[in-house]
Motif scaffolding. Structure first.
Motif, mmCIF file in Angstrom:
data_model
loop_
_atom_site.group_PDB
_atom_site.id
_atom_site.type_symbol
_atom_site.label_atom_id
_atom_site.label_comp_id
_atom_site.label_asym_id
_atom_site.label_seq_id
_atom_site.Cartn_x
_atom_site.Cartn_y
_atom_site.Cartn_z
ATOM 1 N N ASP A 24 -17.068 24.335 28.930
ATOM 2 C CA ASP A 24 -17.260 23.493 27.747
ATOM 3 C C ASP A 24 -18.635 22.830 27.750
ATOM 4 O O ASP A 24 -19.294 22.745 26.703
ATOM 5 C CB ASP A 24 -16.176 22.419 27.670
ATOM 6 N N GLN A 25 -19.079 22.370 28.910
ATOM 7 C CA GLN A 25 -20.393 21.738 28.996
ATOM 8 C C GLN A 25 -21.504 22.746 28.703
ATOM 9 O O GLN A 25 -22.496 22.405 28.040
ATOM 10 C CB GLN A 25 -20.618 21.122 30.393
ATOM 11 N N GLU A 26 -21.338 23.981 29.171
ATOM 12 C CA GLU A 26 -22.341 25.016 28.907
ATOM 13 C C GLU A 26 -22.409 25.336 27.417
ATOM 14 O O GLU A 26 -23.498 25.513 26.864
ATOM 15 C CB GLU A 26 -22.030 26.274 29.707
ATOM 16 N N LYS A 27 -21.268 25.406 26.746
ATOM 17 C CA LYS A 27 -21.247 25.673 25.305
ATOM 18 C C LYS A 27 -21.902 24.527 24.534
ATOM 19 O O LYS A 27 -22.645 24.752 23.575
ATOM 20 C CB LYS A 27 -19.815 25.871 24.820
ATOM 21 N N THR A 28 -21.626 23.290 24.945
ATOM 22 C CA THR A 28 -22.225 22.136 24.286
ATOM 23 C C THR A 28 -23.731 22.143 24.455
ATOM 24 O O THR A 28 -24.485 21.902 23.505
ATOM 25 C CB THR A 28 -21.634 20.831 24.863
ATOM 26 N N PHE A 29 -24.207 22.411 25.663
ATOM 27 C CA PHE A 29 -25.646 22.442 25.919
ATOM 28 C C PHE A 29 -26.313 23.560 25.136
ATOM 29 O O PHE A 29 -27.398 23.371 24.573
ATOM 30 C CB PHE A 29 -25.920 22.603 27.421
ATOM 31 N N GLU A 30 -25.666 24.725 25.065
ATOM 32 C CA GLU A 30 -26.219 25.846 24.303
ATOM 33 C C GLU A 30 -26.347 25.469 22.816
ATOM 34 O O GLU A 30 -27.356 25.765 22.177
ATOM 35 C CB GLU A 30 -25.324 27.064 24.459
ATOM 36 N N GLY A 31 -25.338 24.798 22.275
ATOM 37 C CA GLY A 31 -25.404 24.352 20.886
ATOM 38 C C GLY A 31 -26.504 23.332 20.670
ATOM 39 O O GLY A 31 -27.203 23.357 19.654
ATOM 40 N N PHE A 32 -26.678 22.426 21.636
ATOM 41 C CA PHE A 32 -27.728 21.413 21.540
ATOM 42 C C PHE A 32 -29.105 22.065 21.547
ATOM 43 O O PHE A 32 -29.976 21.711 20.735
ATOM 44 C CB PHE A 32 -27.604 20.421 22.707
ATOM 45 N N VAL A 33 -29.311 23.030 22.426
ATOM 46 C CA VAL A 33 -30.607 23.717 22.498
ATOM 47 C C VAL A 33 -30.889 24.460 21.200
ATOM 48 O O VAL A 33 -32.014 24.422 20.684
ATOM 49 C CB VAL A 33 -30.657 24.662 23.716
ATOM 50 N N LYS A 34 -29.890 25.122 20.641
ATOM 51 C CA LYS A 34 -30.070 25.822 19.361
ATOM 52 C C LYS A 34 -30.436 24.840 18.252
ATOM 53 O O LYS A 34 -31.325 25.113 17.439
ATOM 54 C CB LYS A 34 -28.797 26.576 18.979
ATOM 55 N N MET A 35 -29.738 23.695 18.205
ATOM 56 C CA MET A 35 -29.995 22.705 17.164
ATOM 57 C C MET A 35 -31.419 22.160 17.273
ATOM 58 O O MET A 35 -32.126 22.041 16.270
ATOM 59 C CB MET A 35 -28.986 21.559 17.272
ATOM 60 N N VAL A 36 -31.857 21.837 18.483
ATOM 61 C CA VAL A 36 -33.207 21.298 18.678
ATOM 62 C C VAL A 36 -34.261 22.344 18.331
ATOM 63 O O VAL A 36 -35.273 22.031 17.692
ATOM 64 C CB VAL A 36 -33.371 20.796 20.131
ATOM 65 N N THR A 37 -34.028 23.601 18.712
ATOM 66 C CA THR A 37 -34.977 24.674 18.405
ATOM 67 C C THR A 37 -35.100 24.869 16.901
ATOM 68 O O THR A 37 -36.207 24.933 16.356
ATOM 69 C CB THR A 37 -34.536 25.987 19.070
ATOM 70 N N ARG A 38 -33.970 24.952 16.231
ATOM 71 C CA ARG A 38 -34.002 25.141 14.766
ATOM 72 C C ARG A 38 -34.628 23.939 14.073
ATOM 73 O O ARG A 38 -35.392 24.098 13.115
ATOM 74 C CB ARG A 38 -32.597 25.378 14.239
ATOM 75 N N GLY A 39 -34.318 22.745 14.535
ATOM 76 C CA GLY A 39 -34.908 21.543 13.952
ATOM 77 C C GLY A 39 -36.415 21.520 14.126
ATOM 78 O O GLY A 39 -37.150 21.169 13.195
ATOM 79 N N GLY A 40 -36.887 21.900 15.308
ATOM 80 C CA GLY A 40 -38.328 21.946 15.549
ATOM 81 C C GLY A 40 -39.013 22.955 14.655
ATOM 82 O O GLY A 40 -40.095 22.692 14.115
#
Length: 44
Positions: free
Chosen positions: A13-29
């Motif tokens: 679950d922590q890995e999935k959350t971190f993966e989603g966070f990285v995707k969100m930050v990348t797309r936002g940037g």
């Protein structure tokens, strides 16, 4: 008290959350950079 065994915990679950966070930050940037380029081209 229970013995601690390193690497025994399920962290799926922590890995999935971190993966989603990285995707969100990348797309936002990317969105911010594209927006700044677009605004710079409009003011030229």
């Amino acid at each position: 008290m229970a013995e601690h065994k390193h690497g025994d915990m399920n962290i799926e679950d922590q890995e999935k959350t971190f993966e989603g966070f990285v995707k969100m930050v990348t797309r936002g940037g990317i969105i911010i950079i594209v927006s700044l380029i677009f605004l710079a081209l409009l003011n030229a």
